[in-house]
Write a protein that holds these residues in place. Structure first.
Motif, mmCIF file in Angstrom:
data_model
loop_
_atom_site.group_PDB
_atom_site.id
_atom_site.type_symbol
_atom_site.label_atom_id
_atom_site.label_comp_id
_atom_site.label_asym_id
_atom_site.label_seq_id
_atom_site.Cartn_x
_atom_site.Cartn_y
_atom_site.Cartn_z
ATOM 1 N N HIS A 52 0.835 -1.204 0.000
ATOM 2 C CA HIS A 52 0.000 0.000 0.000
ATOM 3 C C HIS A 52 0.867 1.251 0.000
ATOM 4 O O HIS A 52 0.593 2.216 -0.711
ATOM 5 C CB HIS A 52 -0.913 0.010 1.228
ATOM 6 N N CYS A 93 -7.680 -2.898 -2.146
ATOM 7 C CA CYS A 93 -7.540 -3.809 -1.007
ATOM 8 C C CYS A 93 -8.326 -3.308 0.199
ATOM 9 O O CYS A 93 -8.343 -2.117 0.500
ATOM 10 C CB CYS A 93 -6.065 -3.924 -0.650
ATOM 11 N N HIS A 131 -5.851 -8.488 4.745
ATOM 12 C CA HIS A 131 -4.580 -9.207 4.598
ATOM 13 C C HIS A 131 -4.554 -10.575 5.295
ATOM 14 O O HIS A 131 -3.580 -10.923 5.953
ATOM 15 C CB HIS A 131 -3.413 -8.352 5.125
ATOM 16 N N CYS A 181 -2.991 -9.657 -0.623
ATOM 17 C CA CYS A 181 -3.259 -8.216 -0.689
ATOM 18 C C CYS A 181 -3.668 -7.897 -2.117
ATOM 19 O O CYS A 181 -2.947 -8.202 -3.067
ATOM 20 C CB CYS A 181 -1.988 -7.456 -0.318
ATOM 21 N N ALA A 182 -4.828 -7.284 -2.242
ATOM 22 C CA ALA A 182 -5.341 -7.003 -3.580
ATOM 23 C C ALA A 182 -4.496 -5.958 -4.294
ATOM 24 O O ALA A 182 -4.440 -5.930 -5.531
ATOM 25 C CB ALA A 182 -6.796 -6.537 -3.499
ATOM 26 N N VAL A 183 -3.848 -5.090 -3.540
ATOM 27 C CA VAL A 183 -2.953 -4.111 -4.157
ATOM 28 C C VAL A 183 -1.774 -4.834 -4.796
ATOM 29 O O VAL A 183 -1.432 -4.614 -5.960
ATOM 30 C CB VAL A 183 -2.456 -3.086 -3.109
#
Ligand code: ZN
Ligand code: ZN
Ligand code: ZN
Ligand code: ZN
Lengths: 141, 141
Positions: A82, B113, B117, B121-123
């Motif tokens: 992030h 995201c 977690h 993590c979608a990021v």
DNA sequence: TGTAATTCCTCTAGTGACTAGAGGTTCAAG
DNA sequence: CTTGAACCTCTAGTCACTAGAGGAATTACA
């Protein structure tokens, strides 16, 4: 198994660049044939696609390295992803705003001259004279 | 007469950069003291300020060189200044539009995201997967 | 005039992210 | 088995500087 040329075709990453990534440690050293040529598997293909997409998004290789080291991580460590995204976004916005003010300035400069060119060109003059500019500018990339 | 340090202070151009410009032929070789130190006059000062402003506007040194060679020119030759300005402007607009689409993509990625977690993590995932992207992107600078 | 601090000199190498080329070896197809 | 394409390593070049080493000159002050 892919030769380096095949890997290149599948990923659109040029051959010298693939070797460069290997030197930098971003791609692991692949197996070799008896004749010393590189052979890649699908794991390497995926990793290279990951790198390429990050590069297309403008990330520097150090950040790509950081993201790669997060594969398989969990919990709080993933927040680093992030952070990288937000840092890149902030950087991008900063660059855009600087480029926009440059655009304004260059538009003004471009229009400055009537094209007669008897003795001077106002465009040429404006290139050299910051006093005519609306604000400061530091281009930086 | 200015020493290189004084010239640097007057122009905000760093000393090694001034020497670099001299090596590149953008600044003429200045007079030297008996002890081999550079001494500059106001002509050099103006020329360096011109270079600096062009650089601040994002021009590459080859274009700066082209503009410098136009000082004292007249007539149609001066159209080259217009060409340089318009080329730079077009380049700038192109860069801005590419950076803006990158900004959109990174904004999407940043928001992808939920921060839980548990396992992924979608990021991080979005960084590697172009299929989720709206369009193509080639960053280039 | 002496000396110390500052500034200057040249030269080399490093940055980021590759790209190009030389000179030689290996692979794959026919 | 021969040919030609693809591969190997290594060096150097790109852009626009920037940093540092090791030494010489200048300037300020006592
Ligand atoms: Zn004009
Ligand atoms: Zn200006
Ligand atoms: Zn996340
Ligand atoms: Zn994408």
């Amino acid at each position: 198994m892919y030769s380096i040329g095949n890997l290149s075709r599948h990923t659109q990453v040029k051959i010298p660049t693939i070797r460069f990534y290997e030197d930098k440690g971003l791609l692991p050293r692949p197996d070799r044939t008896a004749g010393n040529q590189r052979r890649y598997d699908d794991t390497a293909l995926k990793r290279l696609l990951f790198i390429r997409h990050c590069r297309d998004l403008g990330l520097p290789l150090t950040d790509v390295e950081g993201l790669l080291s997060l594969e398989g991580a969990s919990g709080g460590d993933l927040n680093q992803a992030h952070e990288i995204a937000e840092r890149q976004l902030a950087d991008l916005r900063d660059r855009i705003s600087r480029l926009r003010s440059l655009e304004a300035e260059l538009t003004r400069i471009s229009k400055a001259c009537d094209g007669k060119h008897d003795h001077v060109c106002a465009v040429l003059h404006a290139f050299g004279d910051h006093n005519e500019c609306a604000g400061p500018h530091a281009h930086s990339k």
